[in-house]
Design a protein around this motif. Structure first.
Motif, mmCIF file in Angstrom:
data_model
loop_
_atom_site.group_PDB
_atom_site.id
_atom_site.type_symbol
_atom_site.label_atom_id
_atom_site.label_comp_id
_atom_site.label_asym_id
_atom_site.label_seq_id
_atom_site.Cartn_x
_atom_site.Cartn_y
_atom_site.Cartn_z
ATOM 1 N N PHE A 104 0.852 -1.205 0.000
ATOM 2 C CA PHE A 104 0.000 0.000 0.000
ATOM 3 C C PHE A 104 0.884 1.250 0.000
ATOM 4 C CE2 PHE A 104 -3.667 -2.578 1.528
ATOM 5 C CZ PHE A 104 -4.673 -2.026 0.762
ATOM 6 N N GLU A 105 1.932 1.215 0.807
ATOM 7 C CA GLU A 105 2.827 2.381 0.907
ATOM 8 C C GLU A 105 3.539 2.624 -0.437
ATOM 9 O OE1 GLU A 105 3.837 1.934 5.697
ATOM 10 O OE2 GLU A 105 5.224 1.111 4.230
ATOM 11 N N ALA A 106 3.995 1.533 -1.040
ATOM 12 C CA ALA A 106 4.719 1.674 -2.309
ATOM 13 C C ALA A 106 3.798 2.247 -3.392
ATOM 14 C CB ALA A 106 5.276 0.317 -2.746
ATOM 15 N N VAL A 107 2.530 1.815 -3.405
ATOM 16 C CA VAL A 107 1.589 2.323 -4.414
ATOM 17 C C VAL A 107 1.369 3.824 -4.192
ATOM 18 C CG1 VAL A 107 -0.765 2.162 -5.335
ATOM 19 C CG2 VAL A 107 0.451 0.076 -4.666
ATOM 20 N N ALA A 108 1.208 4.225 -2.931
ATOM 21 C CA ALA A 108 0.978 5.650 -2.640
ATOM 22 C C ALA A 108 2.158 6.480 -3.139
ATOM 23 C CB ALA A 108 0.778 5.847 -1.140
ATOM 24 N N GLU A 109 3.355 6.036 -2.867
ATOM 25 C CA GLU A 109 4.534 6.805 -3.282
ATOM 26 C C GLU A 109 4.658 6.828 -4.808
ATOM 27 O OE1 GLU A 109 8.159 6.960 -0.873
ATOM 28 O OE2 GLU A 109 7.367 5.206 0.173
ATOM 29 N N HIS A 110 4.341 5.695 -5.445
ATOM 30 C CA HIS A 110 4.433 5.607 -6.904
ATOM 31 C C HIS A 110 3.430 6.561 -7.570
ATOM 32 C CE1 HIS A 110 5.556 3.661 -10.642
ATOM 33 N NE2 HIS A 110 4.270 3.617 -10.963
ATOM 34 N N LEU A 111 2.200 6.579 -7.049
ATOM 35 C CA LEU A 111 1.183 7.471 -7.640
ATOM 36 C C LEU A 111 1.550 8.932 -7.413
ATOM 37 C CD1 LEU A 111 -2.199 5.666 -6.846
ATOM 38 C CD2 LEU A 111 -1.020 5.856 -9.052
ATOM 39 N N LEU A 112 2.047 9.228 -6.228
ATOM 40 C CA LEU A 112 2.412 10.614 -5.930
ATOM 41 C C LEU A 112 3.525 11.091 -6.875
ATOM 42 C CD1 LEU A 112 1.700 12.857 -3.864
ATOM 43 C CD2 LEU A 112 3.834 12.248 -2.726
ATOM 44 N N ALA A 113 4.477 10.192 -7.130
ATOM 45 C CA ALA A 113 5.606 10.550 -8.017
ATOM 46 C C ALA A 113 5.101 10.888 -9.411
ATOM 47 C CB ALA A 113 6.598 9.402 -8.074
ATOM 48 N N GLN A 114 3.962 10.303 -9.810
ATOM 49 C CA GLN A 114 3.445 10.560 -11.155
ATOM 50 C C GLN A 114 2.698 11.892 -11.250
ATOM 51 O OE1 GLN A 114 2.065 7.015 -13.378
ATOM 52 N NE2 GLN A 114 2.247 6.086 -11.369
#
Ligand code: SAM
Length: 284
Positions: free
Chosen positions: A272-282
């Motif tokens: 969940f944390e990795a997805v949040a960071e990945h989406l934010l980076a986009q």
């Protein structure tokens, strides 16, 4: 004064003309062994300051004040004041606050600079708002030890893949090490609640997760478990983040190697944390 006795508690209530209030979650602890288990789980030393939520008749407050540097204790029910004057009067390191804990300004209640721990036999009807208020609040906390309903403790500590794993598990484990330090039967309270209880120990983790990704993380968790019967692909198509569409989600599946066909209940906290960071980076 030994308050860990059903007889003493009944006598105190009768002498002060009080009845326990179900609407305020008043189930008073009357067992010395349970009291010790709670306090030992908190590992309190004189360097600690402790916040207690729900003073009740003061049984836990007394034990906390014997071990901690100071205790701040909040009780909503002012009719307990005469009892507390009697049960706590010999202890000088207790600050009693009357009011609704959920409405107290936390920064004033817990001044910066102290080592704060929180220990409470919680009023079960407001367990979740209390937990989130403390964990999302402005004051760093060393440890939180709560007597809670057994099912809440089990959900808090649940691992991915089971029915009990949900938004509470992910949100708490995102911020804390979560441990259940034992079960507690209804017989140790007056009046006995209809449910079993458990000692829940939360130890906040050193924060490495970026603050600006918290909002995205919260939305991902909420949406995944609001639609918990749906696949992640279906649930997150309803995410409602204006920069996230099919292309951004496809990038999540391929870059983070997450199967879009699984449900949220199979995703780990780290994922969940990795997805949040990945989406934010986009978004940047
Ligand atoms: N600590 C005592 C004990 O262990 O026996 C009392 C525990 S009892 C389960 C919960 C206590 O929380 C009650 O005394 C109740 O009046 C108090 N309480 C309920 N709602 C509250 C609120 N919003 N803010 C502060 N105290 C509250």
């Amino acid at each position: 004064m030994n308050l860990a006795s059903p007889r003493t508690v009944r006598e105190l209530l009768a002498r002060h003309g009080l009845e326990t209030k179900k609407s305020l979650g008043q189930n008073f602890l009357v067992d010395g062994n349970t009291l010790r288990r709670i306090v030992e789980a908190a590992e309190i030393s004189p360097e600690d300051s402790v916040l207690e939520i729900g003073t009740g008749l003061g049984i836990l407050t007394r034990e906390l004040a014997r071990r901690a540097g100071r205790v701040v204790t909040v009780e909503i029910d002012r009719s307990l004041a005469p009892v507390l004057e009697e049960t706590l009067r010999d202890l000088v390191n207790i600050q009693q606050v009357f009011g609704d804990f959920l409405k107290q300004p936390l920064a004033e209640l817990l001044p910066a600079g102290d080592n704060w721990k929180v220990v409470a036999n919680l009023p079960y009807y407001i367990t979740t708002p209390i937990l989130f208020r403390l964990l999302e609040g402005p004051v760093p906390l060393r440890r939180l030890v709560f007597l809670v309903q057994k099912e809440v403790a089990q959900r808090a500590a649940a691992l991915p893949g089971g029915k009990t794993y949900g938004a509470l598990s992910v949100t708490l484990q995102h911020r804390c090490q979560v441990q259940v330090a034992g079960l507690v039967p209804p017989t140790v309270f007056i009046p006995p609640p209809k449910v079993d209880s458990a000692i829940l120990v939360l130890t906040p983790l050193a924060r490495t997760f970026p603050e600006e990704a918290e909002g995205v993380f919260r939305k991902l968790v909420e949406t995944a478990f609001r639609y918990r019967r749906k696949t992640l692909a279906n649930a997150w198509s309803k995410l409602n983040l204006d920069w996230v569409g099919p292309a951004e989600l496809n990038s999540v599946w391929s870059t983070l190697k997450i199967d879009p066909g699984i449900r949220g209940e199979c995703l780990s906290v780290a994922e969940f944390e990795a997805v949040a960071e990945h989406l934010l980076a986009q978004r940047r």
